[in-house]
Design an enzyme around this catalytic site. Structure first.
Site, PDB file in Angstrom:
ATOM      1  N   LYS A  22      -9.518  -4.066  -5.662  1.00 49.34           N
ATOM      2  CA  LYS A  22      -9.620  -3.051  -4.598  1.00 49.34           C
ATOM      3  C   LYS A  22      -9.382  -1.646  -5.144  1.00 49.34           C
ATOM      4  O   LYS A  22     -10.110  -0.706  -4.835  1.00 49.34           O
ATOM      5  CB  LYS A  22      -8.601  -3.355  -3.494  1.00 49.34           C
ATOM      6  N   ASN A  23      -8.366  -1.490  -5.996  1.00 50.17           N
ATOM      7  CA  ASN A  23      -8.045  -0.139  -6.455  1.00 50.17           C
ATOM      8  C   ASN A  23      -9.078   0.412  -7.443  1.00 50.17           C
ATOM      9  O   ASN A  23      -9.162   1.629  -7.619  1.00 50.17           O
ATOM     10  CB  ASN A  23      -6.628  -0.086  -7.045  1.00 50.17           C
ATOM     11  N   CYS A 117      -0.479   4.069   2.523  1.00 52.93           N
ATOM     12  CA  CYS A 117       0.858   3.485   2.624  1.00 52.93           C
ATOM     13  C   CYS A 117       1.913   4.560   2.446  1.00 52.93           C
ATOM     14  O   CYS A 117       1.744   5.493   1.672  1.00 52.93           O
ATOM     15  CB  CYS A 117       1.045   2.412   1.559  1.00 52.93           C
ATOM     16  N   ARG A 122       4.151  11.607  -1.456  1.00 57.60           N
ATOM     17  CA  ARG A 122       2.957  11.241  -2.239  1.00 57.60           C
ATOM     18  C   ARG A 122       2.191  12.517  -2.587  1.00 57.60           C
ATOM     19  O   ARG A 122       1.174  12.836  -1.983  1.00 57.60           O
ATOM     20  CB  ARG A 122       2.109  10.233  -1.469  1.00 57.60           C
ATOM     21  N   ASP A 305       3.278  -2.384  -7.158  1.00 57.59           N
ATOM     22  CA  ASP A 305       2.696  -3.024  -5.977  1.00 57.59           C
ATOM     23  C   ASP A 305       3.122  -4.491  -5.852  1.00 57.59           C
ATOM     24  O   ASP A 305       2.962  -5.095  -4.791  1.00 57.59           O
ATOM     25  CB  ASP A 305       1.163  -2.908  -6.001  1.00 57.59           C
ATOM     26  N   ARG A 397      -6.159  -4.357   4.887  1.00 61.23           N
ATOM     27  CA  ARG A 397      -6.664  -3.232   4.074  1.00 61.23           C
ATOM     28  C   ARG A 397      -6.965  -3.674   2.644  1.00 61.23           C
ATOM     29  O   ARG A 397      -7.824  -3.100   1.994  1.00 61.23           O
ATOM     30  CB  ARG A 397      -5.604  -2.119   4.009  1.00 61.23           C
TER      31      ARG A 397
END
Ligand code: UD1
Length: 422
Positions: A22-23, A117, A122, A305, A397
């Site tokens: 996904k990333n 998130c 951030r 993560d 997600r």
């Protein structure tokens, strides 16, 4: 809204296929905007974050065609808008990659500031610093705005190892004049994947996977390419931990074991059997584990993560474990949810002390973010009785058909609509 209802204590057996990263996808899909050509991307995970990105690309003017559930063709040869102020952008942090791509191709970008998130501040100061060093004027408030007549190569040192800044600067530099050198970069597997994709498009990038990346700007990119994403390191790690937690014997297929070394090492330290093959990993577990200490760090360290998911497992390990969060300022908010299930955890700043208990007890808990949500599911698999995990929109997600994959392994997990959640 949906919730998961999980009856714990079923052991897991069988095989599970890991989806694409996904990333990597959330960076590669925006990077497609760099070319006037047509890109076909394979092994795209069918998850909500990807749907958001594809919608944004369509709204910007790209032609997006889903060839099947995991393959998408994108044609950015038509008129592309450089302003993206869509509501949808607030749902995902990775929307800042659209800035790098639009700035790289058109010399300007205006994108609503990302959400995503929430685990502490951030910032995007390093992205800004990189673009400015390349000659762009940048402002960041509610909107991330960047403009440059000519983006030119530059030497950029990242004060903090940042995945997002590394990728974003790399994307912007592909078409810049001259050589960009980024030092102290992140080395996560998906950074190498993004660099490989950009090189397949005709870019000239060397050093991805080390701590210095050199991007020699090229004049133009290819007309048409097909690229296949690497497997998702965190999804694979999640299934490794789920199998360790529930107990059983699970073959996790379509993985790159090298990307999972930090996770394998920690599971072995907990006395879980980990067997590595060329593109799969087998986990054999009695469900009984021993305490460990771990620190979440940038790659090749233990992935941040995976930190909440590892903590869920350690709640029933024999002895007291210490877990330190070395990347994010505040990534232990979810422990209150584990405490509702009977976990003994104390948090002091970036460190959590977990006193293993005999067993967790089913309860109603919330997925406070994507990986915390996965942690709740892992805890529920181990718990006595029934656990309800609410707010699973966060899990959706980033995990492709999570409950279906777990159910195929023998977990008792159902998706149920939750009329009381707004
Ligand atoms: C990405 C991942 C996220 C993962 C994180 C670290 C995606 C979509 N998300 O997030 O799941 O948890 O990497 O592996 O790929 N920082 C700054 N200034 C900046 C940018 C970051 O100080 O301009 C700091 C952050 O506050 C944090 C650290 O750098 O402490 C790491 O952040 P970063 O690697 O950039 O995370 P993301 O790319 O946002």
């Amino acid at each position: 809204m949906d919730k998961f209802v999980i009856n714990g204590k079923n052991k897991l057996y069988g095989e599970v296929d890991i989806s694409g990263a996904k990333n990597a996808a959330v960076a590669i899909l925006p990077a497609v905007l760099l070319t006037r050509g047509e890109c076909t991307i394979e092994n795209i995970p069918d998850v909500q974050d990807i749907n958001y990105i594809l919608d944004v690309l369509s709204l910007l003017g790209a032609k997006v065609e889903r060839l099947n559930r995991n393959t998408v063709r994108i044609d950015a040869s038509g008129k592309i808008n450089t302003v993206a102020d869509y509501e949808i952008l607030n749902h995902m942090r990775a929307s800042y990659y659209i800035v790098g791509a639009l700035l790289g191709r058109f010399g300007k970008a205006e994108v609503s500031m990302p959400g995503g998130c929430n685990f502490g501040e951030r910032p995007v100061d390093l992205h800004k610093k990189g673009f400015e060093a390349m000659g762009a004027k940048v402002s960041v408030s509610g909107v991330f705005k960047a403009e440059a007549e000519h983006l030119r190569g530059a030497n950029i040192y990242l004060d903090t190892v940042s995945v997002g800044a590394t990728i974003n600067i790399m994307i912007a530099a592909v078409l810049a004049d001259g050589m960009t050198v980024i030092e102290n970069v992140a080395r996560e597997p998906h950074i190498v994947d993004v660099a490989n994709f950009l090189n397949a498009m005709g870019g000239d990038i060397k050093g991805a996977g080390t701590d210095v990346i050199r991007i020699n700007g090229v004049k133009e990119l290819k007309d048409s390419i097909t690229y296949t994403l690497i497997p998702d390191q965190i999804e694979a790690g999640t299934f490794m931990v789920a199998a360790a937690a529930a107990g059983g014997n699970v073959l996790i297929k379509n993985v790159i074991p090298k990307h999972l070394e930090a996770i394998s090492a920690k599971l072995e330290e907990m006395h879980i059997e980990v067997q590595e093959f060329s593109d799969s990993i087998r986990i054999i577990s009695s469900g009984i584990t021993d305490k460990i200490n771990l620190k979440a760090l940038p790659y090749p360290g233990f992935p941040t993560d995976m930190q909440p998911i590892a903590v869920a497992l350690l709640t029933t390990a024999r002895g007291t474990s210490m877990v330190t969060e070395g990347v994010w300022e505040s990534r232990f908010q979810y422990v209150d949810e584990l405490r509702r299930m009977g976990a003994h955890i104390t948090v002091n700043g970036r460190m959590a002390v977990i006193e293993g208990v005999e067993s967790l007890t089913g309860a109603t808990v919330n997925a406070t973010d994507l990986r915390a949500g996965a942690a709740m599911v892992v805890a529920a698999l181990m718990a006595d009785g029934c656990t309800t995990v609410r707010s699973i929109k966060y899990i959706d997600r980033g995990y492709e058909h999570f409950e279906e994959k777990l159910r195929a392994l023998g977990a008792d997990i159902q998706r149920v609509s939750d009329p009381y959640e707004c």
